[in-house]
Every structure is written in structure tokens, then in C-alpha cells.
Write a protein that holds these residues in place. Structure first.
Motif, PDB file in Angstrom:
ATOM      1  N   SER A 103      11.566  12.389  -3.208  1.00 51.05           N
ATOM      2  CA  SER A 103      11.873  11.684  -1.969  1.00 51.05           C
ATOM      3  C   SER A 103      12.500  12.642  -0.950  1.00 51.05           C
ATOM      4  O   SER A 103      12.218  12.548   0.237  1.00 51.05           O
ATOM      5  CB  SER A 103      12.814  10.514  -2.233  1.00 51.05           C
ATOM      6  OG  SER A 103      14.018  10.962  -2.820  1.00 51.05           O
ATOM      7  N   GLN A 104      13.336  13.525  -1.430  1.00 52.06           N
ATOM      8  CA  GLN A 104      14.032  14.502  -0.592  1.00 52.06           C
ATOM      9  C   GLN A 104      14.750  15.481  -1.513  1.00 52.06           C
ATOM     10  O   GLN A 104      14.697  15.326  -2.727  1.00 52.06           O
ATOM     11  CB  GLN A 104      15.044  13.802   0.318  1.00 52.06           C
ATOM     12  CG  GLN A 104      16.117  13.058  -0.447  1.00 52.06           C
ATOM     13  CD  GLN A 104      17.024  12.254   0.457  1.00 52.06           C
ATOM     14  OE1 GLN A 104      16.938  12.327   1.671  1.00 52.06           O
ATOM     15  NE2 GLN A 104      17.897  11.468  -0.132  1.00 52.06           N
ATOM     16  N   GLY A 126      16.795  14.178  -4.387  1.00 48.75           N
ATOM     17  CA  GLY A 126      16.434  12.767  -4.355  1.00 48.75           C
ATOM     18  C   GLY A 126      15.726  12.320  -5.626  1.00 48.75           C
ATOM     19  O   GLY A 126      15.774  12.982  -6.658  1.00 48.75           O
ATOM     20  N   THR A 127      15.055  11.211  -5.514  1.00 46.67           N
ATOM     21  CA  THR A 127      14.321  10.615  -6.625  1.00 46.67           C
ATOM     22  C   THR A 127      13.073  11.424  -6.949  1.00 46.67           C
ATOM     23  O   THR A 127      12.393  11.912  -6.043  1.00 46.67           O
ATOM     24  CB  THR A 127      13.916   9.169  -6.262  1.00 46.67           C
ATOM     25  OG1 THR A 127      15.092   8.447  -5.903  1.00 46.67           O
ATOM     26  CG2 THR A 127      13.229   8.481  -7.406  1.00 46.67           C
ATOM     27  N   HIS A 144       0.413   8.866  -1.814  1.00 47.87           N
ATOM     28  CA  HIS A 144       1.877   8.806  -1.871  1.00 47.87           C
ATOM     29  C   HIS A 144       2.470   8.864  -0.466  1.00 47.87           C
ATOM     30  O   HIS A 144       3.382   8.104  -0.146  1.00 47.87           O
ATOM     31  CB  HIS A 144       2.445   9.951  -2.713  1.00 47.87           C
ATOM     32  CG  HIS A 144       2.379   9.706  -4.188  1.00 47.87           C
ATOM     33  ND1 HIS A 144       3.044   8.687  -4.814  1.00 47.87           N
ATOM     34  CD2 HIS A 144       1.702  10.353  -5.170  1.00 47.87           C
ATOM     35  CE1 HIS A 144       2.807   8.727  -6.118  1.00 47.87           C
ATOM     36  NE2 HIS A 144       1.979   9.733  -6.354  1.00 47.87           N
ATOM     37  N   ALA A 170       7.139   5.014  -6.581  1.00 47.44           N
ATOM     38  CA  ALA A 170       7.208   6.100  -5.603  1.00 47.44           C
ATOM     39  C   ALA A 170       7.351   5.556  -4.189  1.00 47.44           C
ATOM     40  O   ALA A 170       8.105   6.101  -3.378  1.00 47.44           O
ATOM     41  CB  ALA A 170       5.976   6.992  -5.710  1.00 47.44           C
ATOM     42  N   TYR A 208      10.990   4.200  -3.568  1.00 48.93           N
ATOM     43  CA  TYR A 208      12.016   5.231  -3.421  1.00 48.93           C
ATOM     44  C   TYR A 208      11.627   6.356  -2.466  1.00 48.93           C
ATOM     45  O   TYR A 208      12.360   7.330  -2.328  1.00 48.93           O
ATOM     46  CB  TYR A 208      12.392   5.792  -4.795  1.00 48.93           C
ATOM     47  CG  TYR A 208      13.088   4.754  -5.638  1.00 48.93           C
ATOM     48  CD1 TYR A 208      14.427   4.443  -5.432  1.00 48.93           C
ATOM     49  CD2 TYR A 208      12.397   4.039  -6.606  1.00 48.93           C
ATOM     50  CE1 TYR A 208      15.066   3.466  -6.178  1.00 48.93           C
ATOM     51  CE2 TYR A 208      13.022   3.064  -7.371  1.00 48.93           C
ATOM     52  CZ  TYR A 208      14.350   2.779  -7.143  1.00 48.93           C
ATOM     53  OH  TYR A 208      14.980   1.810  -7.884  1.00 48.93           O
ATOM     54  N   GLY A 209      10.497   6.241  -1.806  1.00 48.34           N
ATOM     55  CA  GLY A 209      10.096   7.210  -0.788  1.00 48.34           C
ATOM     56  C   GLY A 209       9.680   8.565  -1.325  1.00 48.34           C
ATOM     57  O   GLY A 209       9.870   9.584  -0.652  1.00 48.34           O
ATOM     58  N   CYS A 210       9.105   8.612  -2.503  1.00 48.94           N
ATOM     59  CA  CYS A 210       8.665   9.878  -3.101  1.00 48.94           C
ATOM     60  C   CYS A 210       7.332  10.282  -2.474  1.00 48.94           C
ATOM     61  O   CYS A 210       6.285   9.730  -2.825  1.00 48.94           O
ATOM     62  CB  CYS A 210       8.524   9.734  -4.612  1.00 48.94           C
ATOM     63  SG  CYS A 210      10.055   9.309  -5.445  1.00 48.94           S
ATOM     64  N   LYS A 211       7.387  11.224  -1.551  1.00 46.13           N
ATOM     65  CA  LYS A 211       6.199  11.617  -0.797  1.00 46.13           C
ATOM     66  C   LYS A 211       5.949  13.120  -0.791  1.00 46.13           C
ATOM     67  O   LYS A 211       4.895  13.570  -0.384  1.00 46.13           O
ATOM     68  CB  LYS A 211       6.320  11.153   0.655  1.00 46.13           C
ATOM     69  CG  LYS A 211       6.444   9.655   0.802  1.00 46.13           C
ATOM     70  CD  LYS A 211       6.605   9.254   2.242  1.00 46.13           C
ATOM     71  CE  LYS A 211       6.705   7.754   2.358  1.00 46.13           C
ATOM     72  NZ  LYS A 211       6.778   7.321   3.739  1.00 46.13           N
TER      73      LYS A 211
END
Length: 84
Positions: free
Chosen positions: A15-16, A19-20, A36, A45, A48-51
Motif C-alpha cells: 500500500s505504501q 504499509g500493508t 490492483h 488488496a 487496504y490500497g495495495c497497488k
């Protein structure tokens, strides 16, 4: 190896920084990362904003890739960070 769809890969997206983390397996890494980024990759994903792609490994056999993904998913967070 390139399958009939694309490259077989185990990957981690984040995510960052700090992050996650999300670990997955795919036979088309480019399309999966795009999914994603658009929030379609997986429910976890997206939630939790996993990009951000932070790590990947290429495999010849999908069975080997799936075994590696399952192994990594059981790891402690710090081990995943060390891998990255």
C-alpha cells in the motif's frame, strides 16, 4: 517461461512504505498489477490500497509458483520485508 497468457509470477504489492503487503500469483503479471492499481486485484488488496509492485519472481511451472506463494503467505512480516 511465458505461458499462453503471459509470465507466471509470484508477486508482492504494498500500500505504501511500511504499509500493508499482499502476496499473489498470476500468469499475466502486467494485467494483474493493472487490476490492483484499478482496485480490481483482490478484495483484500483493494480494501487496504495495495497497488505498488515491490517484488516478484518468475516461474516455469504454475504449480511451483503456487507452492512459493503459499509458503510466503505463511511467513512473518519481517521475512517478507527482508525478501523485498
Amino acid at each position: 517461461m511465458v505461458s499462453r497468457y503471459g509470465t507466471i509470477a509470484v508477486y508482492i504489492v504494498a500500500s505504501q512504505k511500511r504499509g500493508t503487503l499482499y502476496c499473489g500469483v498470476t500468469d499475466n503479471l502486467g494485467a494483474r498489477i493493472l487490476a490492483h492499481r484499478e482496485g480490481r486485484g483482490s478484495k483484500f488488496a483493494a480494501k487496504y490500497g495495495c497497488k505498488r509492485l515491490v517484488w516478484y519472481e518468475i516461474y516455469d511451472m504454475i504449480a511451483d509458483a503456487i507452492m512459493r506463494e503459499k509458503s510466503i503467505k505463511k511467513w512473518r512480516r519481517q521475512w517478507k520485508i527482508n525478501l523485498i
